[in-house]
Design a protein around this motif. Structure first.
Motif, PDB file in Angstrom:
ATOM      1  N   LYS A  78       0.838  -1.198   0.000  1.00 53.22           N
ATOM      2  CA  LYS A  78       0.000   0.000   0.000  1.00 53.22           C
ATOM      3  C   LYS A  78       0.874   1.250   0.000  1.00 53.22           C
ATOM      4  O   LYS A  78       0.617   2.202  -0.739  1.00 53.22           O
ATOM      5  CB  LYS A  78      -0.914  -0.001   1.225  1.00 53.22           C
ATOM      6  N   GLU A 111       1.007   4.087  -2.873  1.00 54.63           N
ATOM      7  CA  GLU A 111       0.797   5.508  -2.603  1.00 54.63           C
ATOM      8  C   GLU A 111       1.977   6.326  -3.110  1.00 54.63           C
ATOM      9  O   GLU A 111       1.795   7.429  -3.635  1.00 54.63           O
ATOM     10  CB  GLU A 111       0.588   5.739  -1.112  1.00 54.63           C
ATOM     11  N   GLU A 167       1.549   6.660  -6.841  1.00 54.90           N
ATOM     12  CA  GLU A 167       0.489   7.625  -7.142  1.00 54.90           C
ATOM     13  C   GLU A 167       0.985   9.059  -6.952  1.00 54.90           C
ATOM     14  O   GLU A 167       0.681   9.939  -7.773  1.00 54.90           O
ATOM     15  CB  GLU A 167      -0.728   7.372  -6.256  1.00 54.90           C
ATOM     16  N   ARG A 168       1.747   9.319  -5.885  1.00 51.54           N
ATOM     17  CA  ARG A 168       2.289  10.659  -5.671  1.00 51.54           C
ATOM     18  C   ARG A 168       3.249  11.046  -6.794  1.00 51.54           C
ATOM     19  O   ARG A 168       3.253  12.185  -7.265  1.00 51.54           O
ATOM     20  CB  ARG A 168       3.009  10.734  -4.320  1.00 51.54           C
TER      21      ARG A 168
END
Length: 124
Positions: free
Chosen positions: A79, A83, A86-87
């Motif tokens: 996870k 993340e 995605e950033r």
């Protein structure tokens, strides 16, 4: 100020070793040291008796619990990696939009999606 006294020969400090008749050979005597005398164990009334195994609650995890913990750990790690990706994508997208607006001299009113479409058309 106190100091050390010098001993004279023949004084009490000049002691000779005992004779061989008086010396006790400890290697031949059995060891009589008992770390837990019987009287002490009789007095003890509260708690578990000496030498009895202790019951440990929740100190050992079952294999299923260990596998569950490892799975949760792995899930959290994935996870966090997701993340981070995605950033990075958001950052790159914002950078690409800003660079395209600057190169094409687009107004701030132009939608970001339209700017991205123009940026990808420029790359072709």
């Amino acid at each position: 100020m106190a100091g050390f006294k010098k001993l004279k020969p023949g004084s009490q400090a000049d002691v000779k070793p005992p004779s061989a008749e008086v010396i006790v050979d400890f290697s031949t005597r059995p060891e009589t040291f008992d770390p837990a005398p019987a009287e002490e164990t009789e007095k003890r009334g509260v708690g578990r008796p000496r030498g009895a195994p202790r019951k440990a609650f929740a100190t050992r995890l079952r294999e299923e619990a260990i596998e569950d913990i490892q799975a949760v750990n792995l899930g959290l790690r994935l996870k966090q990696q997701g993340e981070a990706v995605e950033r990075a994508i958001r950052f790159y997208k914002a950078h690409l939009i800003a660079r395209t607006r600057e190169e094409l001299r687009l107004a701030p009113e132009v939608d970001d999606a339209a700017v991205l479409m123009k940026a990808f058309k420029l790359d072709d």
